[in-house]
Design an enzyme around this catalytic site. Structure first.
Site, short mmCIF file in Angstrom:
data_model
loop_
_atom_site.label_atom_id
_atom_site.label_comp_id
_atom_site.label_asym_id
_atom_site.label_seq_id
_atom_site.Cartn_x
_atom_site.Cartn_y
_atom_site.Cartn_z
CD GLU A 138 9.85 -49.75 91.70
OE1 GLU A 138 9.51 -49.93 92.89
OE2 GLU A 138 10.91 -50.17 91.24
CD GLU B 299 14.48 -47.11 91.12
OE1 GLU B 299 13.59 -46.25 90.94
OE2 GLU B 299 14.52 -47.84 92.13
C1 GAL Z 1 12.77 -48.93 93.94
C2 GAL Z 1 12.07 -47.60 94.12
C3 GAL Z 1 12.99 -46.56 94.73
C4 GAL Z 1 13.71 -47.14 95.89
C5 GAL Z 1 14.48 -48.34 95.45
C6 GAL Z 1 15.31 -48.95 96.55
O1 GAL Z 1 11.90 -49.96 93.79
O2 GAL Z 1 11.62 -47.12 92.90
O3 GAL Z 1 12.25 -45.44 95.14
O4 GAL Z 1 12.78 -47.49 96.85
O5 GAL Z 1 13.56 -49.31 95.00
O6 GAL Z 1 15.91 -50.14 96.12
#
Ligand code: GAL
Length: 794
Positions: A410, A487
């Site tokens: 991100e 993710e």
């Molecule tokens: C994502 C991020 C992670 C964590 C997650 C929590 O956007 O890549 O590191 O923060 O959100 O929802």
């Protein structure tokens, strides 16, 4: 003549095996530590007598108090950071005089500076990278030497999750001859693999021009240590590029992680000048735009989880057994891949993944030049990113588990045109070292027209975070591209906590503008897989989509385990995350069994919630099951009906008026019982029950046994809501290293000798002492019958 040559070769081989030239010593023992700054400590004459004695790996943050006002912020669990110094006095034998001596740090968080005998060796800002310093020129052979390390984690905030502070990974002392394999200078690949033969390519660089005749011996050993190929070549150059072949190769896969060893030796006459052993797995894999991922020609989904590096109550200090336990828990769930979010991992994690059968997405950065926190790595970007990325790829490229490089998570540059240039630069760095693996970046902007990192055209795989509503259209949005779910989810849950009704989905918080208003006063989140952050989705919502489309190669669930810090959706005193499929102590939440029912073939029937409610309350009863056509539920032997999953459903549910007694579920296939499970209403807490994950552990001060503490009623039923305070008494060859209960708001220190159960469970982590022997564990609680168990450390 030829025979004589062969005999000579064989003889040489035997002699070569009899000696080892390189010495790699565990350098973790016997350090002194000071929490605070002491610039004079770099000097040899400095007196560190008052400093604390300890062994590495060490994380000083986890020893501190949770504090709402800590400069690390709630994002790092409110634990302290600051500056710390380490010193070690050690002797190098006189016999090492003509050798090279190096110190290898697997990772120091962060800004480490190292001095040997008062001489400054260098600084390394990145807290997750491994690095080496050569000590040779500054050592006193046959005498005492002093190494001093300053660790500066004082500028805060610098991380979005708990980092820990200190020399939190292993340290090694490496002694070599003048002629030695260069650090991370060997790359072993398998350019041609089929069922009958595999070609193994070995590229290596050897330090120092060869003044004497020397040979390189390559030996390939199978998993039984049997030699399956060998080759001896005269060294003409310091760079070597050689192929060897083996027939009928055993392939490495997640289900059968078959490992070979490649032994490299530089031999001169009868002397072995250097030797190194590398682990190798032979596998092929492919991402296809239509068919998704395949390993060794067989299609499979990537069933991955994201992991941060902390080990719960142990903080970030590396304990191999703690990592292995996490991986075992995930393996039992059917997980086959790990994403090292969002940094290079401890090398031991990769060793374990090679051995246990996990694919690894090895990630480099959480930010590039643009910051996410005021004092984060963006400040070091210009000076260090090239070397940090190169070193990560050099270090990790021989692991069969590593299958994808991620150049960032991100990253803010996805929103402007610098994403194009930096994206290309980073992919170029990776490819200049390793062309065998695809490169991705975890993109949070799923619009191909807006995302500049995607537009760099440099990524082999389009890595998407969240935005599952766009996945069905992936092929339309990204024509000709390959998908990887880098993710997903950010589903939230507290183990053992259940809110009714269970069938309405909640986004907590509901958007980026409003803070959470309808959360629970006790800062719990229901465990019915119906709550997620607004940018995410529940486990079921997400898995249904990934499962449906072949071109979706798989996913990485955020997150495998709860971790310290980032306690969305709540404010203080919440101090650890709610995202895990497994809680911080390692106890599975209910969603664990949804995955197990989908991701494994073992029969699963998981019934929840517990059965201790107020009379007459309407309770939603869920079951996750597989390998069966239907499940029938009984309350006190009266059937409450048969349910079947239809369409893409992943669970069945009954709405039940609560009465105490026995809730029983039976799964059936073709009318035959597959599994039966039951939950009984528990009475008052009466006795403590203990169980150890391992009753025999290794002596030496590193191995661990995890003790699960539960409370039973007089009839022996577990009390699911028990919150009794229990006290640990450990005698003999072990110490209590940490306690936990998985509660996200518990502000008692992990180093306490007592803990309250949380929703019926608590955990004690026992570590062996240096000397072996018996360890007796007794746990008592007010008004409860105590329990004991015996462990052995050998
Ligand atoms: C994502 C991020 C992670 C964590 C997650 C929590 O956007 O890549 O590191 O923060 O959100 O929802």
């Amino acid at each position: 003549m030829r025979n004589l040559y062969l005999i000579c070769l064989l003889l040489l081989g035997t002699l070569a095996q009899a000696q080892t030239a390189r010495k790699t010593e565990d350098f973790d023992g016997g350090w002194k530590f000071l929490l605070g700054d002491e610039p004079q400590a770099k000097n040899v004459a400095f007196n560190d007598h008052n400093w604390r004695a300890l062994d590495l790996p060490h994380d000083w943050s986890i020893e501190g108090k949770f504090d709402e006002k800590a400069p690390t912020t709630q994002a790092e669990a409110g634990l302290p950071a600051g500056i710390g110094w380490y010193r070690k006095t050690f002797t190098v034998p006189a016999s090492a005089k003509n050798k090279h001596v190096f110190i290898d740090f697997d990772g120091v968080y962060r800004n480490s500076e190292v001095w040997i005998n008062g001489h400054w060796l260098g600084k390394r800002p990145n807290g997750y990278i491994s690095f080496e310093h050569e000590l040779t020129n500054y050592l006193k052979f046959g005498q005492q030497n002093v190494i001093a390390v300053k660790v500066d984690n004082s500028e805060q905030p610098n991380s979005r999750w708990y980092s820990g502070s200190g020399i939190y990974r292993n340290v090694w002392l490496v002694t070599t001859n003048d002629t030695h394999f260069s650090h991370w200078g060997t790359f072993i690949t398998t350019p041609k693999v089929d069922r009958t033969q595999a070609t193994i390519n070995i590229k290596t660089t050897i330090h120092h021009a060869l003044t004497q005749r020397a040979d390189l011996k390559i030996t390939v050993l199978d998993a039984q240590k049997k030699v399956v190929a060998s080759k001896l070549i005269a060294l003409k150059d310091t760079a070597v590029n050689q192929n060897v072949s083996i027939s009928k190769p055993m392939l490495w896969s997640v289900n059968r992680p078959y490992l070979y060893q490649i032994k490299l030796q530089v031999i001169s006459g009868k002397q072995v000048l250097d030797d190194q052993v590398f682990t190798m797995g032979i596998r092929t894999y492919n991402f296809d735009t239509d068919k998704g991922f395949s390993l060794n020609g067989e299609r499979m989904k990537i069933k991955g989880v994201c992991l941060h590096h902390d080990e719960g109550a142990l903080g970030s200090a590396v304990h191999i057994r703690a990592i292995e336990r996490q991986l075992q828990i995930l393996k039992d769930m059917g997980c086959n891949a790990i994403r090292t979010s969002h940094n290079p991992p401890a090398p031991e994690l990769l060793d374990l993944c090679d051995r246990m059968g996990f694919l690894v997405m090895d990630e480099a950065f959480d930010m590039w030049k643009k910051k996410k926190n005021k004092f984060d790595y963006s400040k070091d970007w210009d000076k260090w990113h090239v070397q940090d990325l190169q070193d990560q790829v050099l270090r990790d490229r021989n692991h069969p588990s590593v299958f994808v490089w991620s150049i960032g998570n991100e990253i803010r540059e996805q929103f402007d045109s610098t994403g194009i240039s930096i994206g290309r630069e980073l992919v170029g760095i990776v490819k200049s070292i390793d062309q065998t693996r695809p490169v991705t970046s975890a993109l949070s902007d799923a619009d191909p027209k807006e995302n500049f990192i995607y537009q760099s055209g440099a990524l082999d795989l389009v890595g998407l975070n969240y935005h599952i509503e766009t996945y069905a259209d992936f092929q339309k949005n990204y024509p000709g591209q390959k998908f990887i779910g880098t993710e997903q989810m950010s589903a939230l849950a507290t183990r053992g906590h259940y809110d009714m009704p269970s069938d309405s989905i909640r986004r907590w918080p509901k958007d980026g503008k409003t803070s959470l208003k309808d959360g629970n006063p006790d800062l719990t989140v229901s465990s019915y897989d119906n709550v997620s952050a607004y940018w995410g989705s529940t486990h079921e919502e997400t898995w249904k989509i990934i499962k449906k489309y072949d071109f979706l190669s798989g996913l990485f669930v955020w997150s495998g385990f709860d971790f310290l810090g980032e306690p969305v959706p709540y404010l203080w005193p919440a101090r650890s995350s709610y995202y895990g499929i497994v809680d911080l102590a390692g106890f599975p939440k209910d969603a664990y069994y949804m995955y197990q029912s989908e991701w494994t073939n073992k029969p699963v029937l998981h019934l929840f919630p517990h059965w201790n409610w107020q009379l007459g309350k309407t309770v939603d009863v869920w079951a996750y099951y597989n390998n069966a056509d239907e499940v029938e539920l009984y309350l006190n032997n009266k059937s409450l009906g048969v349910k079947k999953k239809t369409g893409d459903e992943l669970h069945v549910m009954w709405r039940v008026k609560y009465q105490p007694g026995t809730l029983k579920a039976v799964s059936r296939r073709d009318g035959k019982t597959v599994l039966t499970t039951q939950i009984v209403t528990a009475g008052q807490p009466y006795q403590i029950k203990l169980s150890a994950d391992r009753s025999k552990i290794k002596a030496g001060g590193k191995d661990l046994s995890y003790i699960t503490v539960s409370v039973l009623d007089k009839q022996g039923n577990p009390v699911p809501v028990a919150d009794n305070l229990v006290k640990f008494n450990i005698q003999g060859a072990g110490v209590l290293k940490g306690v936990d209960n998985g509660c996200q708001t518990n502000l008692e220190p992990f180093t306490a000798q007592q803990i309250k159960l949380f929703n019926g469970l608590a955990l004690g982590i026992i570590q062996s002492k240096h000397a072996g022997g018996k360890i007796s564990v007794t746990i008592a609680g007010n008004g409860l019958k105590p329990a004991s168990l015996a462990l052995i450390s050998y």
